[in-house]
Design an enzyme around this catalytic site. Structure first.
Site, PDB file in Angstrom:
ATOM      1  N   LYS A 109       5.199   0.385   7.941  1.00 17.89           N
ATOM      2  CA  LYS A 109       4.560   1.474   7.634  1.00 17.89           C
ATOM      3  C   LYS A 109       6.127   2.274   7.663  1.00 17.89           C
ATOM      4  O   LYS A 109       6.283   2.699   9.137  1.00 17.89           O
ATOM      5  CB  LYS A 109       3.543   1.796   8.960  1.00 17.89           C
ATOM      6  CG  LYS A 109       2.668   3.084   8.300  1.00 17.89           C
ATOM      7  CD  LYS A 109       1.715   3.792   9.492  1.00 17.89           C
ATOM      8  CE  LYS A 109       1.055   4.551   8.452  1.00 17.89           C
ATOM      9  NZ  LYS A 109      -0.738   4.389   9.385  1.00 17.89           N
ATOM     10  N   ALA A 123       1.100  -1.567  -0.271  1.00 21.17           N
ATOM     11  CA  ALA A 123       0.327  -0.075   0.357  1.00 21.17           C
ATOM     12  C   ALA A 123       0.751   1.229  -0.368  1.00 21.17           C
ATOM     13  O   ALA A 123       1.924   1.515   0.988  1.00 21.17           O
ATOM     14  CB  ALA A 123      -1.110   0.144   1.739  1.00 21.17           C
ATOM     15  N   SER A 124       0.733   1.775  -0.587  1.00 18.96           N
ATOM     16  CA  SER A 124       0.913   3.422  -0.820  1.00 18.96           C
ATOM     17  C   SER A 124       0.672   4.365  -0.208  1.00 18.96           C
ATOM     18  O   SER A 124      -0.800   4.397  -1.539  1.00 18.96           O
ATOM     19  CB  SER A 124       2.111   3.493  -2.053  1.00 18.96           C
ATOM     20  OG  SER A 124       2.443   5.011  -1.785  1.00 18.96           O
ATOM     21  N   ALA A 125       0.587   5.376   0.106  1.00 19.49           N
ATOM     22  CA  ALA A 125      -0.718   6.818   1.141  1.00 19.49           C
ATOM     23  C   ALA A 125       0.282   7.744   0.472  1.00 19.49           C
ATOM     24  O   ALA A 125       1.829   7.717   1.018  1.00 19.49           O
ATOM     25  CB  ALA A 125      -1.240   6.407   1.948  1.00 19.49           C
ATOM     26  N   SER A 126       0.323   9.213   1.575  1.00 17.93           N
ATOM     27  CA  SER A 126       0.631  10.625   1.343  1.00 17.93           C
ATOM     28  C   SER A 126       1.390  10.405   1.912  1.00 17.93           C
ATOM     29  O   SER A 126       2.088  11.417   1.707  1.00 17.93           O
ATOM     30  CB  SER A 126      -0.733  11.707   1.478  1.00 17.93           C
ATOM     31  OG  SER A 126      -1.293  11.109   2.140  1.00 17.93           O
ATOM     32  N   ASP A 176     -11.805   7.731  11.591  1.00 20.29           N
ATOM     33  CA  ASP A 176     -12.017   7.601  10.393  1.00 20.29           C
ATOM     34  C   ASP A 176     -11.995   5.563  10.131  1.00 20.29           C
ATOM     35  O   ASP A 176     -11.741   5.236   9.228  1.00 20.29           O
ATOM     36  CB  ASP A 176     -10.336   7.889   9.875  1.00 20.29           C
ATOM     37  CG  ASP A 176     -10.615   7.899   8.135  1.00 20.29           C
ATOM     38  OD1 ASP A 176     -11.559   7.734   7.258  1.00 20.29           O
ATOM     39  OD2 ASP A 176      -9.845   7.720   7.114  1.00 20.29           O
ATOM     40  N   GLN A 235       4.325   4.619   2.999  1.00 22.63           N
ATOM     41  CA  GLN A 235       3.977   3.315   2.822  1.00 22.63           C
ATOM     42  C   GLN A 235       3.852   2.225   3.754  1.00 22.63           C
ATOM     43  O   GLN A 235       4.619   2.009   3.988  1.00 22.63           O
ATOM     44  CB  GLN A 235       4.864   3.833   1.117  1.00 22.63           C
ATOM     45  CG  GLN A 235       6.474   2.811   1.135  1.00 22.63           C
ATOM     46  CD  GLN A 235       6.779   3.351  -0.576  1.00 22.63           C
ATOM     47  OE1 GLN A 235       6.544   4.157  -0.999  1.00 22.63           O
ATOM     48  NE2 GLN A 235       7.710   2.347  -0.919  1.00 22.63           N
ATOM     49  N   VAL A 236       3.478   1.118   2.895  1.00 24.28           N
ATOM     50  CA  VAL A 236       3.863  -0.240   3.952  1.00 24.28           C
ATOM     51  C   VAL A 236       4.079  -1.214   3.265  1.00 24.28           C
ATOM     52  O   VAL A 236       3.938  -2.023   1.558  1.00 24.28           O
ATOM     53  CB  VAL A 236       2.234  -0.239   3.980  1.00 24.28           C
ATOM     54  CG1 VAL A 236       1.888  -2.219   5.046  1.00 24.28           C
ATOM     55  CG2 VAL A 236       1.567   0.455   5.029  1.00 24.28           C
TER      56      VAL A 236
END
Length: 548
Positions: free
Chosen positions: A155, A134-137, A290, A140-141
Protein backbone atom coordinates in the site's frame (compact mmCIF):
# COMPACT_ATOMS: atom_id res chain seq x y z
CA UNK A 1 -0.81 36.91 12.33
CA UNK A 2 1.75 37.79 9.57
CA UNK A 3 2.57 34.12 9.10
CA UNK A 4 -1.13 33.22 8.88
CA UNK A 5 -1.74 35.99 6.31
CA UNK A 6 1.19 34.82 4.19
CA UNK A 7 -0.18 31.30 4.35
CA UNK A 8 -3.62 32.47 3.16
CA UNK A 9 -2.00 34.38 0.26
CA UNK A 10 -0.07 31.28 -0.69
CA UNK A 11 -3.29 29.25 -0.64
CA UNK A 12 -5.30 31.88 -2.55
CA UNK A 13 -5.41 29.87 -5.84
CA UNK A 14 -6.80 26.88 -3.93
CA UNK A 15 -9.34 29.14 -2.16
CA UNK A 16 -10.50 30.35 -5.55
CA UNK A 17 -10.73 26.83 -6.90
CA UNK A 18 -12.85 25.67 -3.96
CA UNK A 19 -15.19 28.68 -3.97
CA UNK A 20 -15.55 28.67 -7.76
CA UNK A 21 -16.42 24.98 -7.69
CA UNK A 22 -19.08 25.66 -5.05
CA UNK A 23 -20.55 28.45 -7.17
CA UNK A 24 -20.40 26.39 -10.36
CA UNK A 25 -22.42 23.59 -8.77
CA UNK A 26 -25.13 25.88 -7.46
CA UNK A 27 -23.85 26.66 -3.96
CA UNK A 28 -23.56 30.41 -4.59
CA UNK A 29 -25.70 31.01 -1.50
CA UNK A 30 -23.02 29.46 0.71
CA UNK A 31 -20.28 31.58 -0.87
CA UNK A 32 -22.43 34.70 -0.42
CA UNK A 33 -23.24 33.87 3.21
CA UNK A 34 -19.51 33.51 3.93
CA UNK A 35 -19.02 36.93 2.23
CA UNK A 36 -16.32 35.57 -0.06
CA UNK A 37 -17.81 36.59 -3.41
CA UNK A 38 -14.88 38.92 -4.03
CA UNK A 39 -12.55 35.94 -4.32
CA UNK A 40 -14.75 34.41 -7.01
CA UNK A 41 -15.54 37.54 -9.01
CA UNK A 42 -12.12 37.99 -10.66
CA UNK A 43 -12.48 34.54 -12.14
CA UNK A 44 -14.58 33.75 -15.14
CA UNK A 45 -18.13 33.06 -14.04
CA UNK A 46 -19.17 29.57 -15.04
CA UNK A 47 -22.91 29.04 -15.03
CA UNK A 48 -24.48 25.74 -14.09
CA UNK A 49 -24.54 23.37 -17.03
CA UNK A 50 -27.93 22.05 -18.06
CA UNK A 51 -27.15 18.54 -16.84
CA UNK A 52 -25.86 19.76 -13.48
CA UNK A 53 -28.83 22.13 -13.02
CA UNK A 54 -31.21 19.16 -13.11
CA UNK A 55 -29.43 17.45 -10.21
CA UNK A 56 -30.54 17.93 -6.61
CA UNK A 57 -28.26 19.61 -4.06
CA UNK A 58 -27.05 16.39 -2.38
CA UNK A 59 -25.88 15.00 -5.74
CA UNK A 60 -24.14 18.27 -6.55
CA UNK A 61 -22.36 18.23 -3.18
CA UNK A 62 -21.01 14.77 -3.96
CA UNK A 63 -19.73 15.99 -7.34
CA UNK A 64 -18.03 18.94 -5.62
CA UNK A 65 -16.17 16.57 -3.27
CA UNK A 66 -15.08 14.36 -6.16
CA UNK A 67 -13.83 17.32 -8.21
CA UNK A 68 -11.86 18.90 -5.36
CA UNK A 69 -9.77 15.81 -4.72
CA UNK A 70 -8.64 13.47 -1.91
CA UNK A 71 -9.15 15.76 1.11
CA UNK A 72 -12.72 16.58 0.13
CA UNK A 73 -13.51 12.99 -0.83
CA UNK A 74 -12.48 11.96 2.68
CA UNK A 75 -14.44 14.87 4.18
CA UNK A 76 -17.53 13.81 2.25
CA UNK A 77 -17.11 10.25 3.46
CA UNK A 78 -16.85 11.50 7.04
CA UNK A 79 -20.01 13.59 6.63
CA UNK A 80 -21.81 10.54 5.23
CA UNK A 81 -21.39 8.97 8.68
CA UNK A 82 -22.98 11.94 10.47
CA UNK A 83 -26.78 11.66 10.19
CA UNK A 84 -26.89 13.82 13.30
CA UNK A 85 -25.54 16.69 11.19
CA UNK A 86 -26.99 16.18 7.70
CA UNK A 87 -30.36 15.01 6.35
CA UNK A 88 -30.59 11.42 5.14
CA UNK A 89 -30.65 12.50 1.48
CA UNK A 90 -27.18 14.02 1.90
CA UNK A 91 -25.65 11.18 3.92
CA UNK A 92 -26.92 8.59 1.44
CA UNK A 93 -25.48 10.52 -1.49
CA UNK A 94 -22.12 11.16 0.15
CA UNK A 95 -21.88 7.48 1.09
CA UNK A 96 -21.66 6.78 -2.64
CA UNK A 97 -18.46 8.84 -3.01
CA UNK A 98 -16.03 6.93 -5.20
CA UNK A 99 -12.76 6.20 -3.46
CA UNK A 100 -11.40 4.47 -6.56
CA UNK A 101 -9.55 7.11 -8.55
CA UNK A 102 -7.09 7.09 -11.41
CA UNK A 103 -3.81 5.45 -10.30
CA UNK A 104 -0.59 7.40 -10.36
CA UNK A 105 2.24 6.08 -12.61
CA UNK A 106 3.98 2.91 -11.46
CA UNK A 107 7.34 4.68 -11.94
CA UNK A 108 6.39 7.08 -9.15
CA UNK A 109 5.33 4.18 -6.91
CA UNK A 110 8.67 2.44 -7.51
CA UNK A 111 10.56 5.66 -6.79
CA UNK A 112 8.72 6.02 -3.45
CA UNK A 113 9.54 2.41 -2.54
CA UNK A 114 13.24 2.84 -3.36
CA UNK A 115 13.34 6.09 -1.38
CA UNK A 116 11.68 4.45 1.63
CA UNK A 117 13.76 1.26 1.60
CA UNK A 118 17.08 2.82 0.60
CA UNK A 119 17.97 -0.09 -1.69
CA UNK A 120 16.98 -1.57 -5.06
CA UNK A 121 13.61 -3.28 -5.16
CA UNK A 122 15.18 -6.47 -6.48
CA UNK A 123 16.89 -6.83 -3.11
CA UNK A 124 13.52 -6.70 -1.37
CA UNK A 125 11.10 -8.61 -3.61
CA UNK A 126 11.19 -11.46 -6.06
CA UNK A 127 8.68 -9.57 -8.20
CA UNK A 128 6.34 -6.55 -8.17
CA UNK A 129 3.31 -6.13 -10.40
CA UNK A 130 3.57 -2.61 -11.92
CA UNK A 131 -0.20 -2.52 -12.46
CA UNK A 132 -1.99 -1.62 -9.21
CA UNK A 133 -4.74 -3.96 -8.04
CA UNK A 134 -6.58 -1.05 -6.38
CA UNK A 135 -6.34 2.73 -6.41
CA UNK A 136 -7.91 5.09 -3.87
CA UNK A 137 -7.75 8.76 -2.98
CA UNK A 138 -4.93 8.27 -0.47
CA UNK A 139 -2.98 5.31 -1.83
CA UNK A 140 -2.77 2.54 -4.35
CA UNK A 141 -1.95 -1.13 -3.87
CA UNK A 142 0.58 -3.23 -5.80
CA UNK A 143 0.92 -6.98 -5.56
CA UNK A 144 4.43 -8.27 -4.79
CA UNK A 145 6.14 -11.56 -3.98
CA UNK A 146 8.76 -11.81 -1.24
CA UNK A 147 11.92 -13.87 -1.70
CA UNK A 148 10.48 -16.45 0.71
CA UNK A 149 7.48 -16.95 -1.62
CA UNK A 150 4.83 -15.08 0.36
CA UNK A 151 2.53 -12.76 -1.59
CA UNK A 152 2.04 -9.30 -0.11
CA UNK A 153 0.06 -6.18 -0.88
CA UNK A 154 2.13 -2.99 -0.94
CA UNK A 155 0.00 0.00 0.00
CA UNK A 156 1.81 3.10 -1.30
CA UNK A 157 0.76 6.64 -0.35
CA UNK A 158 0.24 9.07 -3.22
CA UNK A 159 3.20 11.38 -3.90
CA UNK A 160 3.10 14.82 -2.22
CA UNK A 161 -0.32 14.02 -0.75
CA UNK A 162 0.75 15.18 2.70
CA UNK A 163 1.37 18.74 1.43
CA UNK A 164 -1.95 18.86 -0.45
CA UNK A 165 -3.91 17.67 2.59
CA UNK A 166 -2.11 20.10 4.93
CA UNK A 167 -3.00 23.06 2.68
CA UNK A 168 -6.62 21.94 2.34
CA UNK A 169 -6.95 21.51 6.11
CA UNK A 170 -5.74 25.08 6.70
CA UNK A 171 -8.37 26.34 4.26
CA UNK A 172 -11.12 24.21 5.80
CA UNK A 173 -10.31 25.46 9.29
CA UNK A 174 -10.46 29.05 8.09
CA UNK A 175 -13.78 28.45 6.30
CA UNK A 176 -15.15 26.71 9.42
CA UNK A 177 -14.27 29.75 11.55
CA UNK A 178 -16.08 31.99 9.05
CA UNK A 179 -19.09 29.66 9.09
CA UNK A 180 -19.32 29.82 12.89
CA UNK A 181 -19.34 33.63 12.74
CA UNK A 182 -21.52 34.18 9.67
CA UNK A 183 -23.83 31.16 9.47
CA UNK A 184 -25.77 30.93 12.76
CA UNK A 185 -27.65 27.84 11.59
CA UNK A 186 -24.35 25.96 11.27
CA UNK A 187 -22.66 27.41 14.36
CA UNK A 188 -24.64 25.11 16.68
CA UNK A 189 -22.90 22.11 15.06
CA UNK A 190 -19.43 23.58 15.79
CA UNK A 191 -17.89 23.36 12.29
CA UNK A 192 -14.38 24.11 13.56
CA UNK A 193 -14.50 21.20 16.02
CA UNK A 194 -15.73 18.98 13.20
CA UNK A 195 -12.83 20.01 10.95
CA UNK A 196 -10.34 19.42 13.75
CA UNK A 197 -11.76 15.93 14.29
CA UNK A 198 -11.49 15.35 10.54
CA UNK A 199 -7.88 16.58 10.66
CA UNK A 200 -7.06 14.05 13.36
CA UNK A 201 -8.72 11.24 11.38
CA UNK A 202 -7.11 11.95 8.02
CA UNK A 203 -3.65 12.45 9.52
CA UNK A 204 -3.93 9.04 11.13
CA UNK A 205 -4.92 7.54 7.78
CA UNK A 206 -1.91 9.17 6.10
CA UNK A 207 0.50 7.55 8.57
CA UNK A 208 0.63 3.85 7.66
CA UNK A 209 2.69 3.03 10.77
CA UNK A 210 -0.51 3.61 12.78
CA UNK A 211 -2.39 1.17 10.55
CA UNK A 212 0.40 -1.38 11.05
CA UNK A 213 0.02 -1.13 14.83
CA UNK A 214 -3.75 -1.53 14.45
CA UNK A 215 -3.28 -4.76 12.48
CA UNK A 216 -0.90 -6.14 15.11
CA UNK A 217 -3.37 -5.24 17.85
CA UNK A 218 -6.16 -7.07 16.01
CA UNK A 219 -3.88 -10.08 15.54
CA UNK A 220 -3.38 -10.28 19.30
CA UNK A 221 -7.10 -9.89 19.98
CA UNK A 222 -8.19 -12.62 17.54
CA UNK A 223 -5.35 -15.06 18.20
CA UNK A 224 -6.93 -18.50 18.39
CA UNK A 225 -10.26 -17.36 16.88
CA UNK A 226 -10.92 -19.66 13.93
CA UNK A 227 -13.68 -17.46 12.47
CA UNK A 228 -11.48 -14.43 11.73
CA UNK A 229 -8.32 -14.03 9.67
CA UNK A 230 -6.14 -10.98 10.34
CA UNK A 231 -3.44 -10.47 7.67
CA UNK A 232 0.22 -10.62 8.61
CA UNK A 233 2.41 -7.54 8.17
CA UNK A 234 6.03 -7.31 7.06
CA UNK A 235 7.55 -4.66 9.30
CA UNK A 236 10.84 -4.68 7.41
CA UNK A 237 9.09 -3.25 4.35
CA UNK A 238 6.61 -0.99 6.14
CA UNK A 239 7.11 2.74 6.74
CA UNK A 240 4.83 5.75 7.32
CA UNK A 241 4.38 5.94 3.51
CA UNK A 242 4.29 2.21 2.67
CA UNK A 243 2.46 -0.70 4.29
CA UNK A 244 3.43 -4.27 3.40
CA UNK A 245 0.75 -6.75 4.45
CA UNK A 246 -0.56 -10.16 3.44
CA UNK A 247 -2.37 -10.23 0.10
CA UNK A 248 -5.87 -11.55 0.84
CA UNK A 249 -7.74 -13.45 -1.86
CA UNK A 250 -11.18 -14.91 -1.26
CA UNK A 251 -14.48 -13.41 -2.42
CA UNK A 252 -16.34 -10.23 -1.46
CA UNK A 253 -18.73 -10.70 1.42
CA UNK A 254 -21.66 -9.43 -0.66
CA UNK A 255 -21.08 -11.90 -3.52
CA UNK A 256 -23.75 -14.43 -2.56
CA UNK A 257 -23.25 -16.62 -5.66
CA UNK A 258 -19.49 -16.86 -5.09
CA UNK A 259 -20.01 -17.71 -1.40
CA UNK A 260 -22.40 -20.50 -2.35
CA UNK A 261 -19.83 -21.60 -4.94
CA UNK A 262 -17.40 -22.15 -2.06
CA UNK A 263 -19.95 -24.50 -0.51
CA UNK A 264 -20.80 -22.05 2.28
CA UNK A 265 -24.11 -20.90 3.75
CA UNK A 266 -24.43 -17.09 3.30
CA UNK A 267 -26.46 -16.86 6.50
CA UNK A 268 -23.65 -18.44 8.53
CA UNK A 269 -21.14 -16.08 6.91
CA UNK A 270 -23.33 -13.13 7.95
CA UNK A 271 -23.38 -14.35 11.57
CA UNK A 272 -19.60 -14.89 11.56
CA UNK A 273 -18.96 -11.37 10.28
CA UNK A 274 -21.37 -9.83 12.81
CA UNK A 275 -19.78 -11.70 15.71
CA UNK A 276 -16.35 -10.39 14.75
CA UNK A 277 -17.60 -6.80 14.89
CA UNK A 278 -19.58 -7.34 18.10
CA UNK A 279 -16.52 -8.89 19.73
CA UNK A 280 -14.43 -5.89 18.67
CA UNK A 281 -16.97 -3.40 20.01
CA UNK A 282 -18.11 -4.88 23.30
CA UNK A 283 -15.21 -7.12 24.32
CA UNK A 284 -12.18 -5.13 23.13
CA UNK A 285 -13.67 -1.64 22.69
CA UNK A 286 -11.58 -1.29 19.50
CA UNK A 287 -13.58 -1.84 16.35
CA UNK A 288 -13.50 -1.60 12.56
CA UNK A 289 -15.33 1.65 11.76
CA UNK A 290 -15.85 0.96 8.06
CA UNK A 291 -17.01 -2.68 7.69
CA UNK A 292 -18.65 -2.29 4.27
CA UNK A 293 -18.70 -5.19 1.83
CA UNK A 294 -15.60 -3.98 -0.06
CA UNK A 295 -13.55 -4.25 3.14
CA UNK A 296 -14.51 -7.85 3.98
CA UNK A 297 -13.42 -11.06 2.25
CA UNK A 298 -14.68 -14.61 2.73
CA UNK A 299 -12.08 -17.36 2.49
CA UNK A 300 -12.64 -20.94 1.37
CA UNK A 301 -13.21 -22.33 4.88
CA UNK A 302 -15.85 -19.72 5.76
CA UNK A 303 -13.42 -17.49 7.63
CA UNK A 304 -14.04 -13.73 7.35
CA UNK A 305 -10.99 -11.52 6.68
CA UNK A 306 -11.25 -7.72 7.22
CA UNK A 307 -9.00 -5.80 4.81
CA UNK A 308 -8.65 -2.08 5.52
CA UNK A 309 -7.40 -1.09 9.00
CA UNK A 310 -7.18 2.67 8.48
CA UNK A 311 -10.36 3.68 10.34
CA UNK A 312 -11.01 2.25 13.82
CA UNK A 313 -13.11 3.49 16.71
CA UNK A 314 -12.51 3.09 20.45
CA UNK A 315 -14.92 2.73 23.37
CA UNK A 316 -13.91 2.54 27.01
CA UNK A 317 -15.64 0.01 29.31
CA UNK A 318 -17.96 2.62 30.83
CA UNK A 319 -19.17 3.72 27.38
CA UNK A 320 -19.89 0.11 26.41
CA UNK A 321 -22.00 -0.27 29.53
CA UNK A 322 -23.86 2.96 28.79
CA UNK A 323 -24.70 1.68 25.31
CA UNK A 324 -26.16 -1.44 26.91
CA UNK A 325 -28.10 0.81 29.33
CA UNK A 326 -29.49 2.78 26.39
CA UNK A 327 -30.81 -0.25 24.53
CA UNK A 328 -32.15 -1.92 27.67
CA UNK A 329 -33.80 1.36 28.73
CA UNK A 330 -35.61 1.48 25.38
CA UNK A 331 -36.94 -2.04 25.93
CA UNK A 332 -37.97 -1.39 29.53
CA UNK A 333 -39.88 1.77 28.52
CA UNK A 334 -37.65 3.62 30.96
CA UNK A 335 -37.64 7.20 29.68
CA UNK A 336 -35.46 8.42 32.55
CA UNK A 337 -33.02 5.57 31.91
CA UNK A 338 -32.77 6.46 28.21
CA UNK A 339 -32.25 10.17 28.95
CA UNK A 340 -29.64 9.35 31.59
CA UNK A 341 -27.80 7.00 29.21
CA UNK A 342 -27.78 9.66 26.47
CA UNK A 343 -26.41 12.23 28.91
CA UNK A 344 -23.71 9.86 30.18
CA UNK A 345 -22.80 9.07 26.57
CA UNK A 346 -22.30 12.86 26.19
CA UNK A 347 -25.09 13.19 23.63
CA UNK A 348 -25.84 16.79 24.51
CA UNK A 349 -26.65 20.14 22.97
CA UNK A 350 -27.18 23.81 23.71
CA UNK A 351 -30.57 25.34 24.53
CA UNK A 352 -32.32 21.96 24.50
CA UNK A 353 -36.01 21.93 25.42
CA UNK A 354 -35.89 19.23 28.12
CA UNK A 355 -39.67 18.76 28.18
CA UNK A 356 -39.94 18.29 24.42
CA UNK A 357 -36.95 15.93 24.40
CA UNK A 358 -38.53 13.84 27.15
CA UNK A 359 -41.80 13.69 25.21
CA UNK A 360 -40.07 12.52 22.01
CA UNK A 361 -38.02 9.91 23.88
CA UNK A 362 -41.25 8.67 25.48
CA UNK A 363 -42.87 8.27 22.05
CA UNK A 364 -39.83 6.37 20.78
CA UNK A 365 -39.88 4.11 23.83
CA UNK A 366 -43.59 3.39 23.44
CA UNK A 367 -43.10 2.32 19.82
CA UNK A 368 -40.91 -0.57 21.05
CA UNK A 369 -42.90 -1.51 24.15
CA UNK A 370 -44.12 -4.86 22.77
CA UNK A 371 -40.76 -6.01 21.41
CA UNK A 372 -37.81 -7.88 22.86
CA UNK A 373 -34.18 -7.29 22.05
CA UNK A 374 -34.12 -10.32 19.76
CA UNK A 375 -37.04 -9.03 17.65
CA UNK A 376 -35.94 -5.42 17.24
CA UNK A 377 -34.83 -4.15 13.84
CA UNK A 378 -31.69 -2.51 15.20
CA UNK A 379 -30.98 -0.51 12.05
CA UNK A 380 -34.43 1.11 12.18
CA UNK A 381 -34.10 1.75 15.92
CA UNK A 382 -30.74 3.45 15.55
CA UNK A 383 -31.90 5.55 12.61
CA UNK A 384 -34.96 6.71 14.58
CA UNK A 385 -32.77 7.52 17.56
CA UNK A 386 -30.37 9.53 15.39
CA UNK A 387 -33.35 11.33 13.83
CA UNK A 388 -34.53 12.31 17.31
CA UNK A 389 -31.03 13.50 18.20
CA UNK A 390 -30.83 15.60 15.04
CA UNK A 391 -34.26 17.19 15.60
CA UNK A 392 -33.10 18.42 18.99
CA UNK A 393 -29.69 19.48 17.65
CA UNK A 394 -27.81 17.24 20.03
CA UNK A 395 -24.19 16.39 19.25
CA UNK A 396 -22.86 12.82 19.25
CA UNK A 397 -19.24 11.99 20.19
CA UNK A 398 -17.28 10.84 17.10
CA UNK A 399 -16.60 7.29 18.31
CA UNK A 400 -20.28 6.79 19.11
CA UNK A 401 -21.12 7.91 15.58
CA UNK A 402 -18.65 5.34 14.23
CA UNK A 403 -20.28 2.67 16.40
CA UNK A 404 -23.76 3.44 15.06
CA UNK A 405 -22.44 3.45 11.50
CA UNK A 406 -20.65 0.12 11.99
CA UNK A 407 -23.72 -1.61 13.44
CA UNK A 408 -26.02 -0.31 10.70
CA UNK A 409 -23.49 -1.23 7.98
CA UNK A 410 -22.90 -4.76 9.25
CA UNK A 411 -26.66 -5.32 9.59
CA UNK A 412 -27.32 -4.19 6.00
CA UNK A 413 -24.43 -6.37 4.77
CA UNK A 414 -25.81 -9.32 6.74
CA UNK A 415 -29.29 -8.89 5.30
CA UNK A 416 -27.85 -8.84 1.79
CA UNK A 417 -26.56 -12.34 2.57
CA UNK A 418 -29.61 -13.51 4.51
CA UNK A 419 -32.92 -11.53 4.53
CA UNK A 420 -33.70 -13.03 7.96
CA UNK A 421 -30.42 -11.88 9.47
CA UNK A 422 -30.91 -9.86 12.69
CA UNK A 423 -27.90 -8.38 14.42
CA UNK A 424 -29.95 -7.61 17.54
CA UNK A 425 -30.26 -11.36 18.13
CA UNK A 426 -26.47 -11.59 18.13
CA UNK A 427 -26.22 -8.60 20.48
CA UNK A 428 -28.69 -9.85 23.10
CA UNK A 429 -26.39 -12.11 25.18
CA UNK A 430 -23.48 -9.70 25.31
CA UNK A 431 -25.69 -6.72 26.22
CA UNK A 432 -27.21 -8.64 29.11
CA UNK A 433 -23.73 -9.70 30.20
CA UNK A 434 -22.59 -6.06 30.18
CA UNK A 435 -25.63 -5.04 32.22
CA UNK A 436 -24.90 -7.73 34.84
CA UNK A 437 -21.14 -7.21 34.94
CA UNK A 438 -21.40 -4.05 37.03
CA UNK A 439 -22.90 -6.17 39.87
CA UNK A 440 -20.21 -8.86 39.80
CA UNK A 441 -18.40 -9.47 43.12
CA UNK A 442 -15.07 -8.51 41.55
CA UNK A 443 -16.52 -5.21 40.27
CA UNK A 444 -18.05 -4.43 43.67
CA UNK A 445 -14.78 -5.22 45.41
CA UNK A 446 -12.88 -3.01 42.97
CA UNK A 447 -15.27 -0.13 43.61
CA UNK A 448 -14.96 -0.66 47.35
CA UNK A 449 -11.16 -0.60 47.07
CA UNK A 450 -11.34 2.59 45.00
CA UNK A 451 -13.57 4.21 47.62
CA UNK A 452 -11.15 3.14 50.36
CA UNK A 453 -8.28 4.78 48.45
CA UNK A 454 -10.25 8.02 48.20
CA UNK A 455 -10.99 7.93 51.92
CA UNK A 456 -7.32 7.25 52.67
CA UNK A 457 -6.24 10.15 50.45
CA UNK A 458 -8.69 12.51 52.17
CA UNK A 459 -7.50 11.31 55.59
CA UNK A 460 -3.89 11.97 54.56
CA UNK A 461 -4.67 15.49 53.36
CA UNK A 462 -6.89 16.40 56.31
CA UNK A 463 -4.11 17.12 58.90
CA UNK A 464 -2.36 19.56 56.54
CA UNK A 465 -5.67 21.21 55.66
CA UNK A 466 -6.58 21.62 59.34
CA UNK A 467 -3.10 22.93 60.14
CA UNK A 468 -3.30 25.59 57.43
CA UNK A 469 -6.82 26.51 58.52
CA UNK A 470 -5.73 26.93 62.18
CA UNK A 471 -2.80 29.10 61.13
CA UNK A 472 -5.21 31.27 59.14
CA UNK A 473 -7.47 31.55 62.17
CA UNK A 474 -4.52 32.57 64.39
CA UNK A 475 -3.55 35.29 61.92
CA UNK A 476 -7.15 36.52 61.83
CA UNK A 477 -7.56 35.64 58.17
CA UNK A 478 -10.34 33.11 58.77
CA UNK A 479 -13.29 33.19 61.14
CA UNK A 480 -14.88 29.85 62.00
CA UNK A 481 -17.89 29.20 64.20
CA UNK A 482 -18.30 25.64 65.52
CA UNK A 483 -21.57 24.15 66.75
CA UNK A 484 -20.82 20.69 68.13
CA UNK A 485 -24.26 19.95 69.57
CA UNK A 486 -25.24 16.40 68.77
CA UNK A 487 -21.83 15.67 67.18
CA UNK A 488 -21.41 12.28 68.87
CA UNK A 489 -24.86 11.21 67.73
CA UNK A 490 -24.01 12.23 64.15
CA UNK A 491 -20.84 10.11 64.28
CA UNK A 492 -22.84 7.10 65.48
CA UNK A 493 -25.39 7.58 62.69
CA UNK A 494 -22.69 7.84 60.05
CA UNK A 495 -20.96 4.71 61.37
CA UNK A 496 -24.25 2.81 61.36
CA UNK A 497 -25.04 3.96 57.80
CA UNK A 498 -21.57 2.90 56.60
CA UNK A 499 -21.99 -0.56 58.14
CA UNK A 500 -25.43 -0.91 56.59
CA UNK A 501 -24.08 0.05 53.17
CA UNK A 502 -21.20 -2.43 53.48
CA UNK A 503 -23.58 -5.28 54.39
CA UNK A 504 -25.85 -4.31 51.49
CA UNK A 505 -22.93 -4.51 49.06
CA UNK A 506 -21.96 -7.94 50.41
CA UNK A 507 -25.57 -9.17 50.02
CA UNK A 508 -25.74 -7.90 46.43
CA UNK A 509 -22.43 -9.57 45.62
CA UNK A 510 -23.61 -12.87 47.15
CA UNK A 511 -26.87 -12.89 45.20
CA UNK A 512 -25.26 -12.02 41.87
CA UNK A 513 -22.41 -14.49 42.38
CA UNK A 514 -24.87 -17.23 43.37
CA UNK A 515 -26.92 -16.55 40.23
CA UNK A 516 -23.84 -16.87 38.04
CA UNK A 517 -22.78 -20.07 39.84
CA UNK A 518 -26.30 -21.49 39.46
CA UNK A 519 -26.21 -20.85 35.71
CA UNK A 520 -22.87 -22.66 35.63
CA UNK A 521 -24.45 -25.79 37.09
CA UNK A 522 -23.18 -25.75 40.71
CA UNK A 523 -26.66 -25.62 42.27
CA UNK A 524 -25.67 -26.72 45.81
CA UNK A 525 -23.04 -23.97 46.14
CA UNK A 526 -25.50 -21.45 44.69
CA UNK A 527 -28.16 -22.48 47.25
CA UNK A 528 -25.65 -21.95 50.04
CA UNK A 529 -24.93 -18.45 48.70
CA UNK A 530 -28.66 -17.69 48.44
CA UNK A 531 -29.21 -18.87 52.02
CA UNK A 532 -26.38 -16.77 53.39
CA UNK A 533 -27.60 -13.74 51.45
CA UNK A 534 -31.17 -14.24 52.77
CA UNK A 535 -29.91 -14.52 56.35
CA UNK A 536 -27.89 -11.33 56.05
CA UNK A 537 -30.89 -9.58 54.45
CA UNK A 538 -33.16 -10.53 57.38
CA UNK A 539 -30.54 -9.35 59.88
CA UNK A 540 -30.15 -6.08 57.96
CA UNK A 541 -33.92 -5.46 57.93
CA UNK A 542 -34.14 -6.20 61.68
CA UNK A 543 -31.17 -3.94 62.46
CA UNK A 544 -32.60 -1.06 60.38
CA UNK A 545 -36.03 -1.34 62.03
CA UNK A 546 -34.42 -1.45 65.50
CA UNK A 547 -32.50 1.77 64.89
CA UNK A 548 -35.23 3.68 63.09
Amino acid sequence: MIRETVGHLRDLPRYRQILTTLARYGYQDVVAALRLETIVRPLERVALGEEVAQLDRPRRLRLICEELGPTFVKLGQLLSTRPDLLPESYTNELAALRDDVRPFPSEQAEAILVEEYGRPLAACFASIDPTPVASASISQVHRAVLHDGRTVALKVRRPDLHKVVAADLDILKNLAQLAERRLPALAVYRPLALVREFERTIKRELDFSIELRTIKRCQAQFAGDATAHIPFVVEEFSTPRVLAMEFIGGVRVDDVAAIRGLGLDPGEVAVAGARILIKQIFQFGFFHADPHSGNLRVLGDGVVAPLDYGMFGQLDPRTRERIADLLIGLLAQDVDGVLKALDELEVRGEAVDARELRRDVGELVQSYCDLTLATIDLGVLLRELVGLIRRHRLLIPPDLVLLIRSLVTIESTGRALDPKFDIARQLEPILRKLALRRYSPRRLMTQAASTAKDVQRIATLLPDLLSHSLESIKRGELNVKFDLQGFERLVRQLTRASNTLAVGIVIAGLLVASSLIFRGGASSLAQLGYGLGMALSLWLIWNMSRNS
